[in-house]
Structure formats: structure tokens, C-alpha cells
Write a protein that holds these residues in place. Structure first.
Motif, short mmCIF file in Angstrom:
data_model
loop_
_atom_site.label_atom_id
_atom_site.label_comp_id
_atom_site.label_asym_id
_atom_site.label_seq_id
_atom_site.Cartn_x
_atom_site.Cartn_y
_atom_site.Cartn_z
N GLY A 83 0.80 -1.22 0.00
CA GLY A 83 0.00 0.00 0.00
C GLY A 83 0.84 1.26 0.00
O GLY A 83 1.97 1.29 0.48
N PRO A 140 1.20 4.96 1.47
CA PRO A 140 0.70 5.84 2.53
C PRO A 140 -0.04 7.04 1.96
O PRO A 140 0.39 7.65 0.99
CB PRO A 140 1.97 6.26 3.26
N SER A 199 -2.89 6.78 0.54
CA SER A 199 -3.85 6.27 -0.44
C SER A 199 -4.86 5.36 0.25
O SER A 199 -4.58 4.77 1.29
CB SER A 199 -3.13 5.48 -1.54
N ASN A 200 -6.01 5.25 -0.36
CA ASN A 200 -7.09 4.45 0.23
C ASN A 200 -6.92 2.98 -0.14
O ASN A 200 -7.74 2.39 -0.84
CB ASN A 200 -8.44 4.97 -0.27
N ASN A 201 -5.80 2.38 0.32
CA ASN A 201 -5.53 1.01 -0.11
C ASN A 201 -4.79 0.17 0.93
O ASN A 201 -4.23 -0.86 0.60
CB ASN A 201 -4.72 1.01 -1.40
N GLY A 202 -4.77 0.59 2.17
CA GLY A 202 -3.97 -0.12 3.16
C GLY A 202 -4.67 -1.27 3.85
O GLY A 202 -4.02 -2.22 4.29
N THR A 210 -10.15 1.11 3.34
CA THR A 210 -9.85 2.33 4.08
C THR A 210 -8.36 2.58 4.13
O THR A 210 -7.56 1.66 3.94
CB THR A 210 -10.41 2.25 5.52
N ASN A 211 -7.97 3.83 4.38
CA ASN A 211 -6.56 4.18 4.58
C ASN A 211 -6.24 4.37 6.05
O ASN A 211 -5.24 4.98 6.40
CB ASN A 211 -6.21 5.44 3.79
N SER A 212 -7.07 3.86 6.94
CA SER A 212 -6.92 4.13 8.37
C SER A 212 -5.61 3.62 8.94
O SER A 212 -5.12 4.14 9.94
CB SER A 212 -8.09 3.52 9.15
N ASN A 236 -2.93 3.45 6.95
CA ASN A 236 -1.97 3.89 5.94
C ASN A 236 -2.11 5.38 5.65
O ASN A 236 -1.83 5.82 4.55
CB ASN A 236 -2.22 3.11 4.64
N SER A 237 -2.58 6.14 6.62
CA SER A 237 -2.95 7.53 6.34
C SER A 237 -1.78 8.50 6.34
O SER A 237 -1.92 9.62 5.86
CB SER A 237 -3.99 7.99 7.37
#
Length: 300
Positions: free
Chosen positions: A172, A174, A176-179, A192-194, A196-197
Motif C-alpha cells: 500500500g 501511505p 492512499s485508500n488502499n492499506g 480504508t486508509n486508516s 496507511n494515512s
């Protein structure tokens, strides 16, 4: 055994073994390679090749789980890109295996069981728009998950805890909405990117749930220059990054602590935490190693 003194097992083939699970009185180990060899053991010492050999050819088995009344195995194909297998196998006894078909082809990397369902996740498939998550109530007939189709996200690990399934992305970006993605039923997913924000260099390889806490480990990751390769969560949705002495590739909870191991770097390759949360951690019961997790002693 005591988990302290380790001995070599006997009669297990020299294949590239990838994963092992326990259920129904047996240990079952899976391997990669075109032979698709699987072995079982009732004591973890003496191993026997199962009839899974050549049940499905051209598949690298990557992950095994036990749930309900059966073992379920998923994998990737043995072509150059590993992206096109729709094959899986299942067994009630770990000895006799039957081939089944996933809902769509993918590079299946991990499978878990929880709340009466099996869930499998896959890595990026070179632009393939099929979903990278399938679910099954019996480990035989599989259905496509929804919510992450077309996002070209690689999922490397999936676990069940509390009231939901959670999967993490080892590649993923950081911000991006892909973590991470989560689901209550294994069917409908939210990405969610929670986890990986912020920061840079995160590769979330594994996660686990125990003692009302989710814990995830990454091989790296920094935020404003601070090394923070672990994270914890109460609900699997909102995550908090933590400082740690090393990165992690795999994490598990047992007895009174979380333990993680790592595949690279110099020196220590293992760390532990009593809670997975920001409380003091100790080595040998006395020396404070760090504010959140501690490097383990000994050799890994």
C-alpha cells in the motif's frame, strides 16, 4: 514439547514449505512447486505425504486454515506471473483431498476461518478486474466478495476477530485508500486508509486479533522520521501506529504476549509486547527496552 528446545522432524520432503495448520488431531503442511506436495502428522514429528500430491497440478500452495470440519488450502499458479489459478483443495482429515474451484482466478495468498465462513484474499493480478477476495460457508463452493473490485490492491493477509474479517495490503501507498479492508460477513468489504494515512515505507504483512486488540506488523514505515512499523486497533477499523525496535513479517498472540518475527536486517529478528498497545515492555522482566514493544533476547 516446550517450544524452547527444537528438533528436526522426520520423513518430510525437501519441498519449499509455506504454511502449516492444526485441526482434527493432525498437523498439515503445504508447499509450493509444481508437485503441490502436502504432508500430515499426528505428532508434528513424523510426517507422511498425503494424497493431495498431483490432485491439482501447476499450483503453488500458499496458505492453509482449519475451520468447521475441514482444512482448506489456496494458492497461486506456477506461471511467470502467478495470477491465474482458480483452484483450491479441501480435506476433512488432512489426508484425502478434493479439488474445488474459487469464484474467480487470482493469485490467492491467504485464507482464514471465522464466524462460520472461510475467506481468501489475493494479490494484484496485472489489471484483472475480478475481485481479490472470495468467501465460502463450506470451503467448497466459493462466492465473489464486493467492495474492492477494480481497485488493483494486493491483499497479503486476512484474519478474523471480534465481529469482523480484516485484511492488510503489503504494498500500500501511505495516504492512499488502499492499506486495509474490513467486513462483517466476508462478502461486503470496505477499503480504508486508516492504517496507511500518513508516513512512508509501510508494508503491512500480517495481523492478528486477541484480548480485544488487533495488532498489525509492517516490514518498515516512518512518520516524520520516527520508525513505527506496528499498529493496534480496538475495532479493526481505526488504527494507531506504534514505535518498535524492528519491523515484522508475522505476528501471533499466545500466553501473555504478542510475538512478531522478521526476515531481514541485522541483529534481532523478533520482538514482543504484552498488550500490543503503548505501555512499557520489558526484557527478562526488568530492563525497559522501549515505550511500546521490546526486542526479544536470544537468536532467531
Amino acid at each position: 514439547g516446550d517450544g524452547i528446545n527444537w528438533l528436526l522432524s522426520t520423513n518430510i520432503n525437501s519441498n519449499a514449505w509455506q504454511d502449516v495448520a492444526y485441526g482434527n488431531g493432525k498437523f498439515v503442511a503445504i508447499s509450493s512447486g509444481s508437485s503441490g506436495l502436502i504432508s500430515y502428522s499426528t505428532d508434528g514429528v513424523n510426517w507422511t505425504a498425503s494424497t493431495a500430491t498431483n490432485t491439482v497440478v501447476g499450483v503453488n500452495w500458499t496458505s492453509i486454515t482449519y475451520g468447521g470440519d475441514k482444512f482448506v488450502v489456496v494458492g497461486t499458479d506456477t506461471s511467470a506471473d502467478h495470477f491465474s489459478t482458480d483452484k483450491t483443495i479441501y480435506s476433512a482429515d488432512g489426508i484425502n483431498w478434493t479439488a474445488a474451484t474459487m469464484a474467480n482466478p487470482a493469485a490467492w495468498k491467504a485464507v482464514t476461518y471465522g464466524n462460520g465462513r472461510f475467506v481468501a484474499v489475493a494479490t494484484d493480478q496485472s489489471g484483472n478486474t475480478d475481485p481479490r477476495v472470495n468467501y465460502s460457508t463450506n470451503g467448497i463452493s466459493w462466492n465473489k466478495g464486493t467492495g474492492e473490485v477494480g481497485l488493483n490492491i494486493s491483499w497479503g493477509s486476512v484474519a478474523y476477530g471480534g465481529d469482523k474479517f480484516v485484511a492488510v495490503n503489503p504494498t500500500g501507498t501511505p495516504g492512499s485508500n488502499n492499506g486495509l479492508m474490513y467486513s462483517a460477513d466476508g462478502s461486503s468489504w470496505t477499503v480504508t486508509n486508516s492504517i496507511n494515512s500518513e508516513g512512508t515505507g509501510f508494508n503491512w504483512w500480517d495481523l492478528t486479533y486477541a484480548n480485544n486488540t488487533w495488532v498489525a506488523v509492517s516490514s518498515g514505515g516512518t512518520v516524520n522520521g520516527t520508525f513505527m512499523p506496528t499498529a493496534y486497533s480496538d475495532d479493526g477499523i481505526t488504527w494507531t501506529l506504534l514505535v518498535a525496535p524492528i519491523g515484522g513479517k508475522s505476528v501471533v498472540r499466545g500466553s501473555d504476549k504478542f510475538v512478531s518475527v522478521y526476515y531481514g536486517g541485522n541483529g534481532q529478528r523478533s520482538m514482543w509486547s504484552p498488550t500490543g498497545r503503548p505501555v512499557p515492555a520489558y526484557a527478562n522482566g526488568e530492563t525497559v527496552i522501549g515505550p511500546q514493544v521490546a526486542a526479544a533476547t536470544g537468536t532467531v
